[in-house]
Design a protein around this motif. Structure first.
Motif, PDB file in Angstrom:
ATOM      1  N   LEU A  82       0.815  -1.212   0.000  1.00  9.96           N
ATOM      2  CA  LEU A  82       0.000   0.000   0.000  1.00  9.96           C
ATOM      3  C   LEU A  82       0.848   1.261   0.000  1.00  9.96           C
ATOM      4  O   LEU A  82       0.395   2.317  -0.413  1.00  9.96           O
ATOM      5  CB  LEU A  82      -0.981  -0.002   1.177  1.00  9.96           C
ATOM      6  CG  LEU A  82      -2.112  -1.025   1.069  1.00  9.96           C
ATOM      7  CD1 LEU A  82      -3.028  -0.941   2.290  1.00  9.96           C
ATOM      8  CD2 LEU A  82      -2.919  -0.868  -0.206  1.00  9.96           C
ATOM      9  N   TRP A  88      -1.565   0.474  -6.049  1.00  8.33           N
ATOM     10  CA  TRP A  88      -2.236   0.756  -4.791  1.00  8.33           C
ATOM     11  C   TRP A  88      -1.799   2.055  -4.126  1.00  8.33           C
ATOM     12  O   TRP A  88      -2.611   2.752  -3.522  1.00  8.33           O
ATOM     13  CB  TRP A  88      -2.024  -0.395  -3.805  1.00  8.33           C
ATOM     14  CG  TRP A  88      -2.705  -1.640  -4.228  1.00  8.33           C
ATOM     15  CD1 TRP A  88      -2.137  -2.729  -4.830  1.00  8.33           C
ATOM     16  CD2 TRP A  88      -4.097  -1.937  -4.123  1.00  8.33           C
ATOM     17  NE1 TRP A  88      -3.091  -3.676  -5.085  1.00  8.33           N
ATOM     18  CE2 TRP A  88      -4.312  -3.211  -4.661  1.00  8.33           C
ATOM     19  CE3 TRP A  88      -5.187  -1.239  -3.619  1.00  8.33           C
ATOM     20  CZ2 TRP A  88      -5.551  -3.814  -4.707  1.00  8.33           C
ATOM     21  CZ3 TRP A  88      -6.436  -1.824  -3.664  1.00  8.33           C
ATOM     22  CH2 TRP A  88      -6.602  -3.103  -4.211  1.00  8.33           C
ATOM     23  N   THR A  92      -3.800   5.352  -1.708  1.00  9.79           N
ATOM     24  CA  THR A  92      -3.866   4.930  -0.316  1.00  9.79           C
ATOM     25  C   THR A  92      -3.676   6.137   0.592  1.00  9.79           C
ATOM     26  O   THR A  92      -2.670   6.840   0.482  1.00  9.79           O
ATOM     27  CB  THR A  92      -2.793   3.867  -0.010  1.00  9.79           C
ATOM     28  OG1 THR A  92      -2.992   2.747  -0.874  1.00  9.79           O
ATOM     29  CG2 THR A  92      -2.883   3.400   1.434  1.00  9.79           C
ATOM     30  N   GLU A 180     -10.090   0.350   3.802  1.00  5.99           N
ATOM     31  CA  GLU A 180      -9.613   1.000   2.576  1.00  5.99           C
ATOM     32  C   GLU A 180      -9.955   0.154   1.355  1.00  5.99           C
ATOM     33  O   GLU A 180     -10.420   0.665   0.339  1.00  5.99           O
ATOM     34  CB  GLU A 180      -8.110   1.250   2.656  1.00  5.99           C
ATOM     35  CG  GLU A 180      -7.479   1.786   1.390  1.00  5.99           C
ATOM     36  CD  GLU A 180      -8.062   3.101   0.896  1.00  5.99           C
ATOM     37  OE1 GLU A 180      -7.823   3.438  -0.270  1.00  5.99           O
ATOM     38  OE2 GLU A 180      -8.781   3.801   1.645  1.00  5.99           O
TER      39      GLU A 180
END
Length: 189
Positions: A82, A88, A92, A180
């Motif tokens: 992350l 990603w 994030t 998330e």
């Protein structure tokens, strides 16, 4: 003409095999995070979905180092992924990255793993040890944990994996990571 068409129907699937192997995690699998394969089904996504159960409360694996090791590996995958994975990391939120970093630091301190240890090395060691333990080859688990960045002998790391406590840092990080991923799946934000 029909003959060429029939031949192409036989050849085209053969050309697709390397692509399918990559998706399944074969040797040519996509490697995005520190050298470990992502393959079919993103490991970051999967680790986030499992996070509350796997490492939200590490004390659940008391006496089961073969189950604790993959839980800690999931924490490593998420923390690194992350924060650094090109898919990603851009979306994030920084607070999720911070919570994961704090959780990883707390778990590494408990296991005697250096804060600067390579996530790929840590994941590989934990995964190999878990495979040895779960397949009945426990004698090979300790040597799997004797890698750069691991400060204890393998048996010491195994003992600590067997006695990990519930940590507020891992609970907060696991819930934040799962939320998330849920937010992204729901299209919020």
């Amino acid at each position: 003409m029909q003959r060429r068409h029939a031949l192409s129907l036989l050849v085209l699937p053969l050309l697709a095999l390397p692509l399918l192997a990559a998706c399944a995690g074969g040797e040519d699998a996509d490697r995005r995070i520190g050298g470990y394969a992502v393959g079919f089904g993103d490991r970051i996504h999967a680790a986030a979905l499992r996070a509350p159960w796997e490492f939200g409360d590490l004390s659940r694996w008391r006496g089961q180092p073969g189950r604790a090791a993959p839980a800690v590996a999931d924490l490593e995958i998420l923390t690194d992924g992350l924060a650094r994975d090109p898919y990603w990391s851009p979306e994030t939120p920084p607070d999720v990255v911070v919570l994961l970093g704090q959780a990883r630091a707390a778990v590494r301190a408990r296991l005697g793993i250096s804060g600067g240890a390579s996530p790929a090395v840590v994941v590989a060691a934990l995964t190999q040890a878990a495979e040895m333990l779960e397949s009945g080859r426990a004698l090979l688990a300790a040597p799997a944990l004797e890698r750069p960045g691991f400060g204890l002998p393998g048996l010491g790391t195994l003992e600590r994996l067997s006695t990990l406590p519930a940590l507020r840092e891992t609970e907060a990080a696991a819930n934040a990571a799962a939320a998330e991923i849920g937010r992204r799946a729901g299209g919020d934000g």
